[in-house]
Design an enzyme around this catalytic site. Structure first.
Site, PDB file in Angstrom:
ATOM      1  N   ALA A 170       4.053   4.473  -5.234  1.00  0.00           N
ATOM      2  CA  ALA A 170       3.851   3.409  -6.213  1.00  0.00           C
ATOM      3  C   ALA A 170       2.853   2.439  -5.600  1.00  0.00           C
ATOM      4  O   ALA A 170       2.653   2.432  -4.379  1.00  0.00           O
ATOM      5  CB  ALA A 170       5.170   2.717  -6.506  1.00  0.00           C
ATOM      6  N   GLY A 229       6.822   7.107  -4.370  1.00  0.00           N
ATOM      7  CA  GLY A 229       6.849   7.519  -5.778  1.00  0.00           C
ATOM      8  C   GLY A 229       6.158   8.856  -6.028  1.00  0.00           C
ATOM      9  O   GLY A 229       6.404   9.505  -7.041  1.00  0.00           O
ATOM     10  N   GLU A 256       9.546   3.985   2.195  1.00  0.00           N
ATOM     11  CA  GLU A 256       9.881   2.652   1.651  1.00  0.00           C
ATOM     12  C   GLU A 256      10.507   1.718   2.680  1.00  0.00           C
ATOM     13  O   GLU A 256      10.284   0.511   2.630  1.00  0.00           O
ATOM     14  CB  GLU A 256      10.816   2.802   0.435  1.00  0.00           C
ATOM     15  CG  GLU A 256      10.130   3.312  -0.825  1.00  0.00           C
ATOM     16  CD  GLU A 256      10.024   4.828  -0.908  1.00  0.00           C
ATOM     17  OE1 GLU A 256      10.358   5.508   0.091  1.00  0.00           O
ATOM     18  OE2 GLU A 256       9.614   5.332  -1.957  1.00  0.00           O
ATOM     19  N   GLU A 292       8.730  11.398  -5.013  1.00  0.00           N
ATOM     20  CA  GLU A 292       9.736  11.345  -6.093  1.00  0.00           C
ATOM     21  C   GLU A 292       9.231  12.034  -7.368  1.00  0.00           C
ATOM     22  O   GLU A 292       9.985  12.714  -8.055  1.00  0.00           O
ATOM     23  CB  GLU A 292      10.106   9.876  -6.382  1.00  0.00           C
ATOM     24  CG  GLU A 292      10.899   9.255  -5.245  1.00  0.00           C
ATOM     25  CD  GLU A 292      11.007   7.744  -5.374  1.00  0.00           C
ATOM     26  OE1 GLU A 292       9.963   7.048  -5.390  1.00  0.00           O
ATOM     27  OE2 GLU A 292      12.133   7.241  -5.476  1.00  0.00           O
TER      28      GLU A 292
HETATM   29  N1  COA Z   1      -0.446   1.603  -3.017  1.00  0.00           N
HETATM   30  C1  COA Z   1      -1.629   0.978  -3.145  1.00  0.00           C
HETATM   31  N2  COA Z   1      -2.747   1.377  -2.499  1.00  0.00           N
HETATM   32  C2  COA Z   1      -2.651   2.461  -1.725  1.00  0.00           C
HETATM   33  C3  COA Z   1      -1.442   3.167  -1.551  1.00  0.00           C
HETATM   34  C4  COA Z   1      -0.301   2.697  -2.247  1.00  0.00           C
HETATM   35  N3  COA Z   1       0.889   3.304  -2.177  1.00  0.00           N
HETATM   36  N4  COA Z   1      -1.664   4.198  -0.701  1.00  0.00           N
HETATM   37  C5  COA Z   1      -2.967   4.137  -0.367  1.00  0.00           C
HETATM   38  N5  COA Z   1      -3.567   3.097  -0.970  1.00  0.00           N
HETATM   39  C6  COA Z   1      -4.970   2.683  -0.893  1.00  0.00           C
HETATM   40  C7  COA Z   1      -5.275   1.969   0.428  1.00  0.00           C
HETATM   41  O1  COA Z   1      -4.904   0.605   0.363  1.00  0.00           O
HETATM   42  C8  COA Z   1      -6.780   2.172   0.510  1.00  0.00           C
HETATM   43  O2  COA Z   1      -7.405   1.258  -0.389  1.00  0.00           O
HETATM   44  P1  COA Z   1      -8.703   0.420   0.095  1.00  0.00           P
HETATM   45  O3  COA Z   1      -9.728   1.472   0.420  1.00  0.00           O
HETATM   46  O4  COA Z   1      -9.054  -0.411  -1.093  1.00  0.00           O
HETATM   47  O5  COA Z   1      -8.267  -0.342   1.307  1.00  0.00           O
HETATM   48  C9  COA Z   1      -6.961   3.561  -0.083  1.00  0.00           C
HETATM   49  O6  COA Z   1      -5.810   3.821  -0.874  1.00  0.00           O
HETATM   50  C10 COA Z   1      -7.083   4.656   0.973  1.00  0.00           C
HETATM   51  O7  COA Z   1      -5.948   4.583   1.816  1.00  0.00           O
HETATM   52  P2  COA Z   1      -6.034   4.434   3.413  1.00  0.00           P
HETATM   53  O8  COA Z   1      -4.771   3.774   3.884  1.00  0.00           O
HETATM   54  O9  COA Z   1      -7.325   3.798   3.812  1.00  0.00           O
HETATM   55  O10 COA Z   1      -6.045   5.981   3.829  1.00  0.00           O
HETATM   56  P3  COA Z   1      -5.564   6.593   5.224  1.00  0.00           P
HETATM   57  O11 COA Z   1      -6.027   8.010   5.225  1.00  0.00           O
HETATM   58  O12 COA Z   1      -5.945   5.724   6.359  1.00  0.00           O
HETATM   59  O13 COA Z   1      -3.946   6.582   5.141  1.00  0.00           O
HETATM   60  C11 COA Z   1      -1.808   6.909   4.054  1.00  0.00           C
HETATM   61  C12 COA Z   1      -3.290   7.355   4.201  1.00  0.00           C
HETATM   62  C13 COA Z   1      -1.189   7.660   2.907  1.00  0.00           C
HETATM   63  C14 COA Z   1      -1.055   7.225   5.369  1.00  0.00           C
HETATM   64  C15 COA Z   1      -1.775   5.371   3.819  1.00  0.00           C
HETATM   65  O14 COA Z   1      -2.654   5.074   2.738  1.00  0.00           O
HETATM   66  C16 COA Z   1      -0.406   4.851   3.451  1.00  0.00           C
HETATM   67  O15 COA Z   1       0.440   4.716   4.301  1.00  0.00           O
HETATM   68  N6  COA Z   1      -0.184   4.539   2.155  1.00  0.00           N
HETATM   69  C17 COA Z   1       1.045   3.968   1.663  1.00  0.00           C
HETATM   70  C18 COA Z   1       2.126   5.017   1.525  1.00  0.00           C
HETATM   71  C19 COA Z   1       3.420   4.385   1.080  1.00  0.00           C
HETATM   72  O16 COA Z   1       4.003   3.567   1.756  1.00  0.00           O
HETATM   73  N7  COA Z   1       3.884   4.797  -0.113  1.00  0.00           N
HETATM   74  C20 COA Z   1       5.115   4.343  -0.675  1.00  0.00           C
HETATM   75  C21 COA Z   1       4.896   3.162  -1.500  1.00  0.00           C
HETATM   76  S1  COA Z   1       6.457   2.585  -2.145  1.00  0.00           S
END
Ligand code: COA
Length: 260
Positions: free
Chosen positions: A66, A111, A134, A114
């Site tokens: 999400a 999400g 989360e 999920e």
């Molecule tokens: N919500 C909002 N934005 C998200 C996102 C999320 N769940 N997951 C990734 N993004 C965005 C990042 O903020 C980034 O945006 P930006 O370029 O404007 O800064 C873009 O997507 C690319 O992600 P980035 O983190 O730079 O890629 P990465 O390869 O370094 O890391 C992940 C990949 C998946 C490990 C990392 O993005 C992450 O941990 N995301 C969140 C996962 C999460 O906690 N999900 C559960 C949410 S309840």
């Protein structure tokens, strides 16, 4: 005009739904979830569609969760509504009258994990990563993760994923029974389409009854589940497709099902 957040394409009997926010790793903000609801409805209503495949745009993510930017501003009441909204959509997917296959082509987190679990089958590419991170954000899963994950992989492995917030790779997800197949990177949609095509050749009423018997019956005591099964079996027996399927077997020909 804003770009579409979920792409919809019909390929013969298969509807391919693509979450389309690759620049945010297909994170589900409210607008994307709403569009997903609309295209799920479109696939459900289309006479031509027998099976639905859901994937994420790009080669990095299925859905990375999400949208954390939106989560950050939630309070007790809006947080509850946020969870209920996503849960309702995922439950609708789970109870759709047509099978839904997740083609997981990268990160399936929060999400996203999920969403894949609300689908009936999951195909993962080798670069897929699953997790419920989360707890790292001070929250718990809100779109059914605490309920579907233990049902799919068992309580121990589910709690390990939920409590550590860690990720597992596609191979581990396969060992746990979280995914049905693992394929090379870039091939998840192709494999999901192949599975969908195989399913689309079976009787639509039989498929629908199987989904209902499993999804609804699994939450009942076994006796009630079997009672439901017998009722659905009886309903199938009243269909033209049952006459066609059994008749075609005896006449040694391929059945032509009419969804009646
Ligand atoms: N919500 C909002 N934005 C998200 C996102 C999320 N769940 N997951 C990734 N993004 C965005 C990042 O903020 C980034 O945006 P930006 O370029 O404007 O800064 C873009 O997507 C690319 O992600 P980035 O983190 O730079 O890629 P990465 O390869 O370094 O890391 C992940 C990949 C998946 C490990 C990392 O993005 C992450 O941990 N995301 C969140 C996962 C999460 O906690 N999900 C559960 C949410 S309840």
């Amino acid at each position: 005009m804003d770009k579409e957040k979920v792409l919809y394409e019909e390929r013969g009997p298969i509807a391919l739904l693509t979450i389309n926010r690759p620049e945010k790793l297909n994170a589900l903000n409210r607008a994307t979830l709403e569009e997903l609801g609309i295209v799920v409805g479109r696939a459900e209503e289309s006479e031509a569609v027998a099976v639905v495949v859901i994937t994420g745009a790009g080669d990095k993510a299925f859905v990375a969760g999400a949208d954390i930017g939106e989560i950050a501003s939630l309070d007790a009441l809006s947080g509850r509504s946020f969870a209920l909204f996503g849960q309702a959509l995922y439950r609708r997917i789970e109870l759709l009258s047509k099978p839904v296959i997740a083609a997981v082509n990268g990160f399936a987190l929060g999400g996203g994990c999920e969403l894949s679990m609300a689908c009936h089958l999951r195909v993962a590419s080798e670069n897929a990563r699953f997790g419920q991170p989360e707890v790292k954000l001070g929250i718990i899963p809100g779109y059914g993760g605490t309920q579907r994950l233990p049902r799919l992989v068992g309580k121990g492995p589910a709690l390990e994923l939920l409590l550590t917030g860690g990720m597992i790779d596609a191979k581990r997800a396969y060992e746990l029974g979280l995914v049905n197949a693992v394929v090379p990177e870039g091939k998840a949609v192709e494999k999901a389409m192949e599975l969908a095509e195989k399913i689309s050749r079976q009787s639509p009423l039989g498929i629908r009854a199987c989904v209902e018997a499993v999804q609804t019956g699994l939450d009942m005591p076994v006796e009630e589940g079997c009672y439901l099964e017998a009722t659905l079996f009886g309903l199938c027996c009243a269909s033209e497709d049952m006459k066609e399927g059994t008749g075609a077997f005896m006449e040694k020909r391929k059945p032509v099902f009419k969804r009646r």
